[in-house]
Motif scaffolding. Structure first.
Motif, PDB file in Angstrom:
ATOM      1  N   UNK A  97       0.849  -1.199   0.000  1.00 51.39           N
ATOM      2  CA  UNK A  97       0.000   0.000   0.000  1.00 51.39           C
ATOM      3  C   UNK A  97       0.878   1.239   0.000  1.00 51.39           C
ATOM      4  N   UNK A  98       1.393   1.633  -1.182  1.00 47.60           N
ATOM      5  CA  UNK A  98       2.355   2.738  -1.256  1.00 47.60           C
ATOM      6  C   UNK A  98       1.884   4.051  -0.645  1.00 47.60           C
ATOM      7  N   UNK A  99       0.577   4.285  -0.600  1.00 52.62           N
ATOM      8  CA  UNK A  99       0.080   5.557  -0.063  1.00 52.62           C
ATOM      9  C   UNK A  99      -0.132   5.513   1.452  1.00 52.62           C
ATOM     10  N   UNK A 100       0.038   4.369   2.057  1.00 51.83           N
ATOM     11  CA  UNK A 100      -0.293   4.199   3.480  1.00 51.83           C
ATOM     12  C   UNK A 100       0.888   4.533   4.392  1.00 51.83           C
ATOM     13  N   UNK A 101       1.548   5.651   4.131  1.00 52.97           N
ATOM     14  CA  UNK A 101       2.738   6.031   4.893  1.00 52.97           C
ATOM     15  C   UNK A 101       2.396   6.269   6.364  1.00 52.97           C
ATOM     16  N   UNK A 102       1.325   6.987   6.619  1.00 49.53           N
ATOM     17  CA  UNK A 102       0.926   7.273   8.000  1.00 49.53           C
ATOM     18  C   UNK A 102       0.555   5.972   8.732  1.00 49.53           C
ATOM     19  N   UNK A 103      -0.092   5.055   8.026  1.00 49.97           N
ATOM     20  CA  UNK A 103      -0.472   3.772   8.627  1.00 49.97           C
ATOM     21  C   UNK A 103       0.759   2.947   8.987  1.00 49.97           C
ATOM     22  N   UNK A 104       1.823   3.083   8.198  1.00 50.27           N
ATOM     23  CA  UNK A 104       3.082   2.399   8.533  1.00 50.27           C
ATOM     24  C   UNK A 104       3.635   2.950   9.837  1.00 50.27           C
ATOM     25  N   UNK A 105       3.564   4.266  10.006  1.00 52.52           N
ATOM     26  CA  UNK A 105       4.020   4.871  11.256  1.00 52.52           C
ATOM     27  C   UNK A 105       3.246   4.338  12.447  1.00 52.52           C
ATOM     28  N   UNK A 106       1.940   4.198  12.277  1.00 55.73           N
ATOM     29  CA  UNK A 106       1.108   3.654  13.359  1.00 55.73           C
ATOM     30  C   UNK A 106       1.468   2.199  13.633  1.00 55.73           C
TER      31      UNK A 106
END
Length: 199
Positions: free
Chosen positions: A143-152
């Protein structure tokens, strides 16, 4: 005339606790074993289920609250059983001494699910001494756009250190936040960089 019973000694309490652990283990009643260890980034709470290491927690995460969470989310049968985590403690000691680059202990990821679990499962792919950006991890997790979700997902990683979320950094190379504290993340990155240079 009544007599006051002799106080229980520390040695007796230790022996009683060891007996309890042994019986609970033998009867299959020990669902979560835990211990605390000292480390260069402060005291760590280690917990495991029969499936593997289920939790590594820093002091800033409040060990008592973490144990309560384990009792609620995994099983109320939680018991301090240090020997059950000897292998985890040994591998952590070796890691902090610069003698271990990867962890071999089994991991139980039941405390994470969905995309967050996918992120956590990809973290061991980041080599020791290297870093990846949140965006790179998002792409590798599908999910390339899920940058914030990776942080979480990194912030909620239940087994930091063993599963290296500290290797995920901002796109500009700065470390970013860390569940164990920003200083702990910096210390881990410096340790790995130093060991990597010496290798």
């Amino acid at each position: 005339m009544t007599t006051t019973p002799a106080p229980v000694t520390g040695e007796q309490l230790t022996r009683l606790h060891a007996d309890l652990v042994a019986r609970a283990t033998a009867d299959g009643l020990l669902d979560v074993a835990y211990r605390t260890v000292d480390s260069p980034v402060g005291p760590l709470l280690l917990a495991r289920t029969p499936a593997g290491v289920v939790r590594v927690a820093f002091a800033v995460q409040d060990h008592e609250r973490v144990l309560q969470d384990l009792a609620e989310r995994v099983s109320p049968r939680v018991l301090e059983a240090p020997r059950a985590l000897d292998d985890v403690a040994r591998e952590l000691d070796e890691y902090f001494a610069g003698a271990r680059l990867t962890f071999d202990v089994p991991v139980d990821l039941r405390l994470t699910a969905g995309f967050r679990r996918s992120v956590v499962e990809h973290l061991p792919d980041i080599p020791y001494g290297r870093t990846a950006s949140y965006a790179q991890v998002a792409a590798s997790a599908g999910s390339p756009r899920a940058v914030r979700a990776v942080g979480t997902a990194c912030a909620l990683n239940p087994v930091p250190l063993v599963v290296p979320c500290h290797r995920v950094v901002r796109s500009d190379g700065t470390p970013g936040r860390y569940a164990g504290g920003d200083a702990a993340k910096q210390a881990l990155l410096e340790l790995e960089a130093r060991v990597g240079r010496a290798a």
